[in-house]
Design a protein around this motif. Structure first.
Motif, PDB file in Angstrom:
ATOM      1  N   LEU B  39       0.967  -1.328   0.102  1.00 33.56           N
ATOM      2  CA  LEU B  39      -0.070  -0.061   0.059  1.00 33.56           C
ATOM      3  C   LEU B  39       0.907   1.309  -0.091  1.00 33.56           C
ATOM      4  N   LYS B  40       2.214   1.050  -0.470  1.00 33.65           N
ATOM      5  CA  LYS B  40       2.795   2.282  -0.663  1.00 33.65           C
ATOM      6  C   LYS B  40       2.268   3.144  -2.001  1.00 33.65           C
ATOM      7  N   PRO B  47      -8.100  10.057   4.029  1.00 33.78           N
ATOM      8  CA  PRO B  47      -8.722   9.754   5.389  1.00 33.78           C
ATOM      9  C   PRO B  47      -9.945   9.290   5.607  1.00 33.78           C
ATOM     10  N   GLY B  48     -10.242   8.488   6.591  1.00 29.70           N
ATOM     11  CA  GLY B  48     -11.505   8.332   7.046  1.00 29.70           C
ATOM     12  C   GLY B  48     -11.882   6.987   6.722  1.00 29.70           C
ATOM     13  N   TYR B 358     -13.585  -2.308  27.942  1.00 32.43           N
ATOM     14  CA  TYR B 358     -13.653  -2.054  26.413  1.00 32.43           C
ATOM     15  C   TYR B 358     -13.522  -0.986  25.792  1.00 32.43           C
ATOM     16  N   ALA B 359     -13.948   0.007  26.653  1.00 37.66           N
ATOM     17  CA  ALA B 359     -13.762   1.435  26.100  1.00 37.66           C
ATOM     18  C   ALA B 359     -12.133   1.664  25.932  1.00 37.66           C
ATOM     19  N   ASP B 360     -11.604   0.972  26.899  1.00 35.06           N
ATOM     20  CA  ASP B 360     -10.061   1.175  26.861  1.00 35.06           C
ATOM     21  C   ASP B 360      -9.613   0.608  25.732  1.00 35.06           C
ATOM     22  N   LEU B 361      -9.784  -0.651  25.279  1.00 34.08           N
ATOM     23  CA  LEU B 361      -9.444  -0.978  23.884  1.00 34.08           C
ATOM     24  C   LEU B 361      -9.861  -0.139  22.630  1.00 34.08           C
ATOM     25  N   VAL B 362     -11.108   0.210  22.888  1.00 38.01           N
ATOM     26  CA  VAL B 362     -11.725   1.147  21.607  1.00 38.01           C
ATOM     27  C   VAL B 362     -10.725   2.510  21.457  1.00 38.01           C
ATOM     28  N   GLN B 363     -10.626   3.094  22.577  1.00 32.19           N
ATOM     29  CA  GLN B 363      -9.731   4.311  22.531  1.00 32.19           C
ATOM     30  C   GLN B 363      -8.272   3.899  22.220  1.00 32.19           C
ATOM     31  N   LYS B 364      -7.881   2.793  22.394  1.00 30.85           N
ATOM     32  CA  LYS B 364      -6.516   2.637  22.032  1.00 30.85           C
ATOM     33  C   LYS B 364      -6.386   2.370  20.561  1.00 30.85           C
ATOM     34  N   MET B 365      -7.302   1.656  20.039  1.00 28.22           N
ATOM     35  CA  MET B 365      -7.498   1.427  18.608  1.00 28.22           C
ATOM     36  C   MET B 365      -7.771   2.862  17.686  1.00 28.22           C
ATOM     37  N   ALA B 366      -8.449   3.700  18.507  1.00 26.71           N
ATOM     38  CA  ALA B 366      -8.856   5.078  17.605  1.00 26.71           C
ATOM     39  C   ALA B 366      -7.796   5.856  17.769  1.00 26.71           C
ATOM     40  N   ALA B 367      -6.748   5.760  18.512  1.00 25.14           N
ATOM     41  CA  ALA B 367      -5.446   6.434  18.722  1.00 25.14           C
ATOM     42  C   ALA B 367      -4.403   5.940  17.766  1.00 25.14           C
ATOM     43  N   ILE B 368      -4.696   4.971  17.042  1.00 27.97           N
ATOM     44  CA  ILE B 368      -3.739   4.506  16.079  1.00 27.97           C
ATOM     45  C   ILE B 368      -3.912   4.834  14.632  1.00 27.97           C
ATOM     46  N   THR B 369      -3.060   5.583  13.997  1.00 30.36           N
ATOM     47  CA  THR B 369      -3.293   6.164  12.731  1.00 30.36           C
ATOM     48  C   THR B 369      -2.910   5.109  11.577  1.00 30.36           C
ATOM     49  N   GLU B 370      -3.663   4.652  10.754  1.00 29.25           N
ATOM     50  CA  GLU B 370      -3.176   3.824   9.665  1.00 29.25           C
ATOM     51  C   GLU B 370      -2.491   4.390   8.621  1.00 29.25           C
ATOM     52  N   PRO B 371      -1.651   3.621   7.685  1.00 24.42           N
ATOM     53  CA  PRO B 371      -1.018   4.352   6.737  1.00 24.42           C
ATOM     54  C   PRO B 371      -1.586   5.517   5.654  1.00 24.42           C
ATOM     55  N   ASP B 372      -3.058   5.180   5.517  1.00 20.30           N
ATOM     56  CA  ASP B 372      -3.810   6.006   4.750  1.00 20.30           C
ATOM     57  C   ASP B 372      -4.418   7.240   5.635  1.00 20.30           C
TER      58      ASP B 372
END
Lengths: 673, 453
Positions: B39-40, B47-48, B358-372
């Motif tokens: 995906l380079k 975004p999104g 559960y919220a802790d996991l969701v927040q951690k996943m929300a804080a990770i930016t994907e390459p796109d």
């Protein structure tokens, strides 16, 4: 009386088949179905014990394996021991760790210590600390004191840079015990470029000093030029010339010394000695060649002899022949009964009594065909019970039968039971283990499990029981303290309580299902859990009585509740109490048949006198020994085993011998396709 | 001594018993992202969530139901109100939907044992066999359906995790096997997918072996060597099959399935650019154990080491003590609340804690930016539910269900959706599966694929 079994005998044929056999006669002994055990994978305890005895390792890889599911009270039932991909992944990790450990040639770990120059553990004759080191601003030394663990060669290293000035580079000396070992020019001019210098020196064991010195200070105050030496750190490491240490696992494994990296002959010898022990039987023709293929693949692909052997050992340990206790059928597609091979029988015996592989004596007996007669098998059982490895019976059989293992998992409420601590938890387990072990070590009647008046306690437990202080694990008279026997042990009360209160229902159910094998059925769905046994306004006894007014509940609770209520003098962590929540404890019980008792000791006498008690022990040990639950076809065998148990004075050894010599233990059959 | 040797020693020396969390450190080990490699380039940045990133699925299980009055919002649609138990969702409410009135009716059978049955059926949506051991039978679970279809290129087809291995002794629930109580993931009718219960061990499973001192050649050779071992044991197992009876052969089949999985994992083994986070070292409190798992789950998904995760906060009908929350009593025991207000309060405290994890996991996943430029959560669907609805009633309808993440654009997160009564939860699972690229169109008692937009 053998109520449960006979009942099963009668009911099962009615329900399941139209046998035309005359029920009065029963099948002849050699036509009976003696059962079969499905391919049995090693459970966690068996795996760790097996690698301990196979290799001599202290590693316990199975601690990382998934929990084994239990059924019929035990976690060694072949049918229930499934194998998920996670298991296989963990087996490979374990095999790699074990093989690596077995082959490695250990080098002692050299001592290593680094001193930050600006830190508290160094002394300097001149200069000052700065953010990234110590500045020697005129000629002087920075010294650290070290302790050399042994005679040998040590490296002294230091990382330096300098503010340069004047015609020459900064010069530093590195040395030990006041002498100079190395003089260097330092060209680096900032912390990023700092240079590491190293000198190796011979040190004797003991305390020494190591130092770095600034040798050529330069200062031109008119030109504003100043040469200084900055020390980032100084460290030592050694001895560097350690001899390879011994590896007894390797010594035991390598029955020959390889002459070269491609010495296949020696590899073959090693594997021909190792694989049969790992697989618990002689090798079939060609099997060692499959393992040598692994050795060849590695050594022909850049690997050393050790690499090849390491991977071959991994292959042995990841093999189905190691992970499963394989028993082959004479004729897989038929139900024809046949004797186990001598090796298969040796393996059954060792996993029954030791939760581990056979030892050399058992292998030798199998090889010579000396596990053929009842007397030969009985002699082995006697020998094996005297071996320290029989401790596995306490850990795994009693650990599950008597719920000892659950003591470690319980989390009593810290507000309700403030005196509970980890020492008490350990003492609870050990009390039960020591008690059970005495039935293996001594020829004790298993009725004593309930009726004993003496027992071993340590200081923490004596305190908990309100006994006179004792030292470390002493036998004391317990009767005076209303203790004695299993049903007065605090560990049992802990595991059959909720975190913040006792449960007469759980305790009654435990006694019925574990000691009499009379497991009450689960409550009907509408009522499950409806009783909260909330003791705020009433005594538990009153609540339970109300509850039993419902005939649906009464059918089982009429038996469970009185048993549990008679143990109410013991709180949720097994401490004695006279009152509960302000109400005096009434520990009386009456069974539907009119039998009455008060407290643990009288209850124990009632249970010990029940004919179902020895039947139940027989049933439990049969299940554990075979790794399968009894079926109705086992009934005649169970009767024979229990008779021998009784004739032997109800000792553990008598029961173990009776099981090990039964046809159920010595034979198997295939399955119709 | 080489720098690397020194570095490892220095690193290890910091990992004493005093340090609860030892840091592997930035730049320590780096590992692959299979999908990142492909995906380079300019097409990458949108975004999104563009559907360019793979969709990952997570199921979080909690035992003993929920206090539904304090769980179910009154308002529907976006901007729903947050009842007490859902309060921990406040910071990420726009990313979490509440799905009301879903049911797992195959678990509803008029005999005791709802905890074990509801847990066994949790993701299979079929009725499990009522047995304590010898003849367990369930159906394949939805996570495994998906993993079989899309997980083959990842280091792990799926990850099965939980906080508790299981009680050491005793039976599990009213004549139901412990296998049902302890496993929500099943490879087939008879093979539960055992779970990892130690976050440090999970960390090692995912990240160890990524030794930066190893050259590519060394790594390839190690792959070949390990594969030769698997070839050897496969041959042995195949030879053994012919000498066994039917039920024994099934055991060897399980073994061979595991060996094939392992082989794929070795071949898919990696060499790219993903930096593991911190490794949690024992001993851990219960809260630390869960948050440490959440860290590793988020990292495993970010690095595309797996696309399917199931995570059990305790097993069926758990009696865990929550005294660290100031709650007296045991969870299952309390869950039979009989409407007693004090008991319900204790339960709400426990339930809120579970939602916060559960919220802790969701927040951690929300804080990770994907390459796109999208977030990991944008490309994931994270479900939350229990084996029953109410602790007293043991009902399998009106389940407490949360769904976080946008699944690559298929889920309009942040709504309270009330479905027709007893809508099969299997319909939701089908939607999740299809979002991740599965073609499955029927599962358990499903009646269709739920629309999530």
């Amino acid at each position: 009386m053998r109520t449960t079994i006979l009942l099963a005998l009668v009911v099962a044929p009615l329900a399941s088949c139209s046998c035309n056999q005359n029920p009065d006669e029963g099948p002849e002994a050699d036509e009976r179905d003696a059962g079969r055990v499905t391919l049995h994978r090693l459970n966690r305890a068996e795996y760790d014990n097996t690698v301990r005895d196979l290799l001599g390792t202290a590693l316990t890889p199975a601690q990382d394996f998934p929990y084994d599911d239990s059924s019929h009270g035990f976690d060694n039932l072949a049918e229930t021991l499934t194998m998920s991909p996670l298991h296989v992944e963990m087996y490979e990790r374990a095999a790699e760790a074990l093989a690596t450990e077995a082959l490695e040639i250990p080098l002692g770990e050299p001592a290593f210590e680094r001193f930050e120059a600006e830190g508290p553990d160094v002394t300097a004759t001149v200069g000052a600390a700065q953010a990234d080191g110590w500045m020697l601003w005129s000629n002087g030394d920075l010294t650290a004191t070290i302790e050399a663990p042994a005679d040998g060669l040590y490296a002294i290293r230091t990382r330096l840079w300098a503010t340069q000035a004047g015609p020459e580079l900064a010069q530093a000396a590195i040395g030990h015990d006041g002498g100079t070992d190395l003089i260097v020019d330092v060209a680096a001019t900032d912390v990023q470029g700092g240079e590491t210098f190293e000198v190796e020196v011979q040190l004797t064991a003991g305390v020494h000093s190591i130092h770095v010195s600034f040798l050529n200070d330069f200062w031109d105050q008119y030109a504003g030029e100043d040469r200084n030496l900055i020390v980032d750190w100084i460290e030592h490491e050694g001895p560097l010339d350690l001899e390879p240490g011994p590896n007894p696992i390797r010594d035991r494994l390598l029955v020959c010394e390889p002459s070269s990296d491609t010495d296949v002959a020696c590899a073959r010898l090693v594997l021909e000695a190792f694989a049969p022990r790992a697989w618990r039987r002689p090798l079939e023709p060609g099997e060692v060649d499959g393992l040598l293929d692994v050795f060849d693949a590695v050594t022909s692909d850049g690997g050393t002899w050790d690499d090849g052997m390491r991977l071959a050992v991994q292959a042995v340990l990841l093999s189905p022949h190691f992970l499963f206790r394989v028993e082959l059928e004479d004729e897989p597609g038929t139900e024809k009964r046949h004797d186990l091979t001598q090796y298969e029988l040796a393996t059954r015996l060792s996993y029954f009594l030791w939760s581990s592989m056979p030892d050399d004596a058992l292998f030798a007996a199998a090889e010579k065909g000396e596990l053929a007669t009842e007397a030969q098998i009985a002699a082995q059982v006697t020998r094996m019970l005297a071996d320290p490895k029989a401790e596995a019976l306490t850990e795994n059989f009693a650990g599950q039968w008597l719920y000892i293992r659950a003591i470690a998992d319980k989390q009593p409420d810290s507000w309700e039971y403030p005196t509970f601590d980890e020492d008490l938890r350990d003492a609870m387990s050990e009390e039960m283990e020591r008690f059970f072990r005495s039935f293996i070590d001594e020829e004790r009647d298993l009725h004593e499990l309930l009726l004993a008046t003496e027992g071993e306690v340590n200081a923490r437990l004596a305190e908990h029981y309100g006994l006179d202080p004792v030292g470390d694990w002493q036998t004391v008279d317990l009767e005076a303290a209303d203790r004695g026997g299993l049903l007065a042990m605090s560990g049992l009360h802990l595991v059959n309580s909720y975190p913040a209160r006792t449960s007469p229902v759980l305790r009654g159910k435990w006694v019925l299902s574990s000691l009499l094998c009379d497991e009450p059925p689960p409550p009907p769905p509408e009522v499950e859990g409806l009783i909260t046994e909330d003791a705020d306004s009433q005594t538990l006894r009153e609540q339970l009585e109300q509850h039993r007014a419902d005939p649906v509940c009464a059918s089982c609770h009429d038996v469970m509740d009185p048993i549990g209520l008679s143990l109410e003098h013991f709180d949720g962590v097994g401490a004695w109490r006279a009152t509960d929540n302000g109400f005096p404890v009434d520990a009386s019980g009456e069974l539907p048949d009119g039998t009455t008792f008060y407290g643990a000791r009288e209850l124990s006498a009632v249970i010990a006198a029940d004919a179902r008690y020895p039947t139940c022990i027989t049933d439990k040990l049969f299940t554990y020994a075979h790794g399968r639950s009894p079926r109705y076809t086992d009934a005649p065998y169970l009767v024979e085993i229990e008779d021998a148990f009784a004739q032997g004075g109800f000792t553990f050894e008598a029961l173990a011998v009776a099981i090990a010599t039964s046809d159920t233990f010595r034979t198997r059959h295939g399955e119709a396709e | 001594m080489t720098w690397n040797k020194w570095w490892f020693r220095k690193n290890q020396s910091q990992r004493g018993p005093v340090t609860r969390r030892a840091f592997l450190g930035g730049g320590a080990a780096v590992i692959t992202l299979p999908f990142l490699e492909s995906l380079k380039g300019p097409a990458w940045a949108s975004p999104g969530g563009t559907g360019a990133c793979p969709v990952r699925l997570v199921w979080v299980y909690v035992p003993n139901g929920m206090v539904m009055n304090d769980f179910t919002p009154n308002a529907t649609g976006p901007g729903y109100d947050l009842p007490r138990i859902l309060a921990p969702l406040a910071p990420i409410q726009s990313e979490v939907s509440v799905h009301t009135a879903l049911a797992n009716m195959p678990a509803s059978v008029p005999v005791a044992g709802d905890h074990a049955r509801g847990t066994g059926s949790f993701l299979s949506c079929v009725t499990v066999e009522h047995t304590a051991g010898d003849d367990i039978s369930n159906g394949i679970t939805i996570d495994q359906v998906v993993a079989n279809e899309i997980g083959g290129d990842n280091l792990f087809r799926s990850l099965e995790l939980g906080t508790s291995g299981g009680a050491a002794v005793g039976d599990c629930d009213s004549g139901y096997s412990c296998a049902y109580s302890r496993n929500i993931s099943w490879a087939n009718a008879t093979t539960p997918m055992a779970k990892t219960t130690d976050p440090a061990l999970l960390f090692d499973r995912l990240f160890e072996g990524f030794d930066q001192t190893m050259t590519e050649e060394d790594r390839d050779r190690r792959k070949r060597w390990r594969t030769s071992v698997l070839d050897s044991v496969t041959a042995e197992a195949n030879a053994l099959q012919g000498k066994l009876s039917t039920s024994d052969r099934l055991k060897v089949d399980e073994y061979l399935t595991g060996i094939r999985d392992l082989e794929l994992r070795i071949l898919n083994g990696v060499d790219g650019v993903c930096i593991p986070g911190d490794k949690a070292e024992s001993p851990l409190t219960y809260t630390e154990q869960i948050t440490a798992f959440n860290d590793v789950i988020a990292k495993a998904l970010e690095c595309d080491l797996t696309r399917v995760v199931t995570f059990m906060l305790e097993n069926a009908g758990s009696n865990r003590s929550f005294d660290f929350l100031g709650v007296t009593g045991a969870h299952h025991e309390l869950s039979h609340h009989q409407g007693v207000p004090a008991t319900l309060e204790s339960l709400v405290t426990i339930d809120t804690f579970e939602v916060s994890m559960y919220a802790d996991l969701v927040q951690k996943m929300a804080a990770i930016t994907e390459p796109d430029g999208s977030t990991l959560l944008d490309n994931s669907l994270v479900a939350f539910s229990s084996e029953i609805s109410d602790g007293d009633w043991h009902n399998h309808n009106d389940l407490p269900v949360l769904l976080a993440g946008r699944g690559g654009g298929v889920h309009a997160a942040g709504e309270h959706v009330v479905h027709p009564d007893e809508t099969p939860i299997a319909n939701l699972f089908l939607a999740m599966a299809q979002a991740a690229g599965s073609t499955v169109s029927q599962h358990g008692d499903s009646t269709g694929v739920m629309s999530l937009t």
